[in-house]
Design an enzyme around this catalytic site. Structure first.
Site, short mmCIF file in Angstrom:
data_model
loop_
_atom_site.label_atom_id
_atom_site.label_comp_id
_atom_site.label_asym_id
_atom_site.label_seq_id
_atom_site.Cartn_x
_atom_site.Cartn_y
_atom_site.Cartn_z
N LYS A 100 -1.76 4.27 30.70
CA LYS A 100 -2.89 4.96 31.35
C LYS A 100 -2.45 6.11 32.25
CE LYS A 100 -1.88 1.04 33.39
NZ LYS A 100 -1.79 -0.35 33.09
N GLY A 182 4.01 -11.46 34.32
CA GLY A 182 4.08 -10.17 33.61
C GLY A 182 2.80 -9.35 33.70
N ASP A 196 -4.20 1.76 39.87
CA ASP A 196 -4.35 1.41 38.45
C ASP A 196 -5.84 1.33 38.08
OD1 ASP A 196 -3.01 0.20 35.93
OD2 ASP A 196 -4.53 -1.28 36.46
N LYS A 200 -8.10 3.86 35.55
CA LYS A 200 -8.90 3.30 34.45
C LYS A 200 -10.37 3.72 34.56
CE LYS A 200 -5.85 -0.65 33.71
NZ LYS A 200 -5.53 -2.02 34.16
#
Ligand code: HSE
Length: 403
Positions: A100, A182, A196, A200
């Site tokens: 992204k 993860g 983040d 988005k």
């Protein structure tokens, strides 16, 4: 047989190789074509790995091989991922990514290069992990006026907030577990500071409007200031604290912002917990729909990447209408957005009734016996500008969360 190269053999890249193998027959049946991973680009060697023989260290091998039709970029970071993507598109190769940062930062240019070279640049996995979201938004809803998109778009922070809420974990404990699983970015700052989520919601806004916006121009707050005390009040209110990305696109300017919000129990977002993401889309004639699923994690995200690869199999010779142009999306000032405000104050409500009522016209006042030194209110709806002006005059504001 269509030859594919994967750049970056980390969590998602290795998942892509696996999903291509696991779904081999299904892909063949659906498209009449077989996918084969010919090269995997990484700086490291992977002795003993099933794909060891495909590892290459030289990007030139991929870009100069005419057999490679589709390149998967799962490297993360802007450089060299952007440079490699650009070179692949210019060489007439389709590119699919989960990255992204590159999509938000350089997407306008890369989409234009893809158009010029009659190839595709697709990025289903860049938002909402495994949720089929970008294709429904851009294909099923093409032509519909999207009024609002609101979503829980970051698995790591949703996981952390869920753990803090349900298990009373500290922020640090919950973050550590998210990293072990993860979910978190290498640098967790991108998750916990809201960046983040911001990238988005900006990508979704650009897809919904066809115009360009930059995440640096968007109001963004993270979750590092959220405490167990906030959860105690939220529970009393029948609400949950969530990190929400919002894009209000009904007017002439888009109101895009990211911040922790108190979500009421009757909102579909309330029940979205752990690493799950959910995106509510409100269309002018459609009304509200919600997309829900795993927002992060190896195989779900890899599945979204492979879904783009499979989509390209039906469009190997053409560029599909997709994305946005360099026309700027006009943005509304955050100060003009309206919210209700959850505010915690030091002291006793009984001593401050008049001033609190005059400034915030509270819908609710909450006093918890376990926190006798403070109280909280839920204000009437007002603009951010008015709220900030009023709260500056108050001593002892401990916390503010929008609602
Ligand atoms: N760190 C991201 C998240 C990965 O937690 O949602 C998926 O984009």
């Amino acid at each position: 047989m269509i030859q594919v190269a994967v750049m970056g053999f980390g969590t998602i890249g290795s998942g892509v190789a696996e999903v291509i193998d696991i779904n081999r027959e299904g892909i063949l049946k659906a498209t009449g074509r077989e996918l084969h991973v010919k090269y995997i680009l990484d700086l490291r060697n992977f002795p003993g790995n099933k794909y060891e023989d495909r590892i290459v260290h030289d990007f030139e091998k991929i870009v100069s091989d005419p057999e490679i039709r589709i390149v998967v970029e799962t490297m993360g970071g802007v450089h060299p991922a952007y440079d490699f993507t650009k070179a692949c598109l210019e060489a007439g190769k389709h590119v699919v990514t989960s990255n992204k940062a590159v999509v938000e930062d350089c997407g306008t240019e890369l989409l234009e290069i893809a158009r010029k070279h009659h190839v595709n640049y697709l990025f289903e996995a860049s938002v909402g992990g495994g949720i089929p979201l970008i294709r429904p938004l851009t294909e099923s809803l093409r032509g519909e006026k999207i009024l609002e998109i609101q979503g829980i778009l970051n698995g790591t922070t949703n996981y952390i907030l869920s753990k803090m809420n349900r298990e009373g974990q500290t922020f640090e404990e919950a973050l550590r577990t998210a990293q072990e699983l993860g979910y978190a970015e290498k640098n967790p700052e991108a998750d916990v500071m809201g960046h983040d989520t911001c990238r988005k919601i900006v990508i979704l806004s650009m897809l919904a409007t066809g115009k360009e916006a930059k995440y640096r121009d968007v109001h963004c707050e993270g979750i590092t200031g959220i405490t167990p005390t906030d959860f105690a009040y939220a529970k009393k209110l029948g609400m949950a604290v969530k990190l929400v990305g919002t894009s209000r696109m009904g007017g002439s300017r888009a109101g895009i912002f990211v911040c922790p919000m108190l979500v009421p129990a009757d909102s579909p977002l309330y029940a979205v917990n752990d690493v799950y993401n959910a995106v509510m889309v409100n269309g002018r004639t459609l009304g509200k729909v919600m997309f829900y699923g795993s927002g992060a994690g190896k195989l779900p995200t890899a599945n979204a990447v492979v879904s783009d690869v499979v989509e390209i199999l039906g469009h190997l010779q053409e560029n599909m209408p997709f994305g946005w142009t360099s026309e700027k999306l006009p943005l509304a000032d955050f100060e003009d957005q309206e919210f209700r405000y959850f505010v915690r104050f030091k002291g006793q409500y009984g001593n401050r009734i008049e001033e609190i009522r005059a400034a915030f016209d509270p819908e609710k006042v909450i006093e918890l016996p376990e926190y006798p030194e403070e109280f909280a209110i839920l204000s009437a709806k007002m603009s951010e500008e008015r709220f900030q002006r009023k709260q500056k005059a108050f001593e002892g504001v401990l916390q503010v969360i929008r609602c």
